[in-house]
Design a protein around this motif. Sequence first.
Motif, PDB file in Angstrom:
ATOM      1  N   PRO A 111       1.021  -1.187  -0.055  1.00  0.00           N
ATOM      2  CA  PRO A 111       0.004  -0.048   0.246  1.00  0.00           C
ATOM      3  C   PRO A 111       0.944   1.241   0.126  1.00  0.00           C
ATOM      4  O   PRO A 111       0.404   2.601   0.110  1.00  0.00           O
ATOM      5  N   THR A 112       2.257   1.070  -0.108  1.00  0.00           N
ATOM      6  CA  THR A 112       3.117   2.157  -0.169  1.00  0.00           C
ATOM      7  C   THR A 112       2.697   3.483  -0.955  1.00  0.00           C
ATOM      8  O   THR A 112       2.595   4.474  -0.574  1.00  0.00           O
ATOM      9  N   TYR A 145       5.089  11.898  -2.571  1.00  0.00           N
ATOM     10  CA  TYR A 145       6.447  11.376  -2.671  1.00  0.00           C
ATOM     11  C   TYR A 145       6.558  11.369  -4.113  1.00  0.00           C
ATOM     12  O   TYR A 145       5.925  10.828  -5.156  1.00  0.00           O
ATOM     13  N   VAL A 170      -0.158   4.285  -2.118  1.00  0.00           N
ATOM     14  CA  VAL A 170      -1.433   4.899  -1.581  1.00  0.00           C
ATOM     15  C   VAL A 170      -1.212   6.022  -0.544  1.00  0.00           C
ATOM     16  O   VAL A 170      -1.589   7.114  -0.708  1.00  0.00           O
ATOM     17  N   PHE A 171      -0.203   5.649   0.303  1.00  0.00           N
ATOM     18  CA  PHE A 171       0.590   6.881   1.261  1.00  0.00           C
ATOM     19  C   PHE A 171       1.358   7.862   0.496  1.00  0.00           C
ATOM     20  O   PHE A 171       1.306   9.172   0.972  1.00  0.00           O
ATOM     21  N   ASP A 172       1.893   7.479  -0.647  1.00  0.00           N
ATOM     22  CA  ASP A 172       2.541   8.579  -1.574  1.00  0.00           C
ATOM     23  C   ASP A 172       1.669   9.660  -1.898  1.00  0.00           C
ATOM     24  O   ASP A 172       2.230  10.763  -2.261  1.00  0.00           O
ATOM     25  N   PHE A 231      -0.675  11.201  -0.198  1.00  0.00           N
ATOM     26  CA  PHE A 231      -0.553  12.161   0.854  1.00  0.00           C
ATOM     27  C   PHE A 231       0.698  12.709   1.196  1.00  0.00           C
ATOM     28  O   PHE A 231       0.589  14.050   1.428  1.00  0.00           O
ATOM     29  N   THR A 232       1.589  11.960   0.830  1.00  0.00           N
ATOM     30  CA  THR A 232       3.050  12.669   1.311  1.00  0.00           C
ATOM     31  C   THR A 232       3.629  12.990   0.110  1.00  0.00           C
ATOM     32  O   THR A 232       4.845  13.872   0.088  1.00  0.00           O
TER      33      THR A 232
END
Length: 329
Positions: free
Chosen positions: A204-205, A214, A207-209, A211-212
């Motif tokens: 799921p990395t 990345y 998906v977090f990118d 919001f961050t």
Amino acid sequence: MKRLLSALLAAAVLSAPLPAFAQTAEPAPAETPAAETPAVEAPGPGEAPASSTGVNTVSGEQEGEAHAAAEEEHATPHYPLRKPEHMDWSFAGPFGKWDLGQLQRGMQVYREVCSSCHSLNLVAFRNLEALGYSDAQVRALAAEYQIQDGPDANGEMFERPGIPSDHFPAPFPNPEAAAASNGGAHPPDFSLIAKARAVERGFPTFVFDIFTQYAEGGPDYIHALLTGYGEEPPAGLELQPGTHYNPYFIASSALAMAQPISDGQVTYGDGSPETVEQYSRDVSAFLMWAAEPHLVERKALGFVVMIFLVVFAGMLYAVKRRVWAKIPH
């Protein structure tokens, strides 16, 4: 009635005997002499029947293990063999900023090491003012290069010193000449390399990118590739002649480019460490700037837009409440 007759006719055709030419009997097999027939002993109680060839049969579990081992041996490996480490960059995140000193050091590494093979076709000398250089410094740097121009009044091409509007000249006149000088491999252009090369981070990395924000996959990959030389290839891995093992290479286990930089190869004027680790960080940051010079401005504008949308949504909700307040629901 017509449907019933059609069904009866079809049944009669299917049940009719085959014609004589289709009923030719196959010749009976010749009898095997008793002396040539292998004797097969009847299995005892609880025993499995013996193979007709006299060879013990392999169990299904052993066959499955052998098949899995064969598939593993001939399976296509997934590259890169090792994923890049997530580095800490000054321009990362929604509030990232360019480190101008790092960008200037990275440009120095490119000019002294990388520019002998790799072009930077989409970057003009005047763009370097964003790195903190003055107009006079940009003009002096551009004049160090010879730019092919023309044709002149006689229809011939000529060379002249560079000016700020010129782009970095390529080290080779054409891709064919570049490939011929590098063992058949054409060195890629570095203008967009930091955006074109990145390793998938998977679920799921990614998906977090979102919001961050990345966007540093390219610099992470370039840094890992430049620092990934010098390791011994794993046992059983055969390298093609003229290639060099690097577990971070995104297309194979080895590449034609040898280790391009070593400790102490570039002299910094600001006292920064002159190591492969520092060189790799600096040139990766510079190539990220070359690929997206307006990265910081884009992030700042995006943050302002997000604040505006939140405030605007609140205002719309307040107006809706006021307009419909006196109307019964």
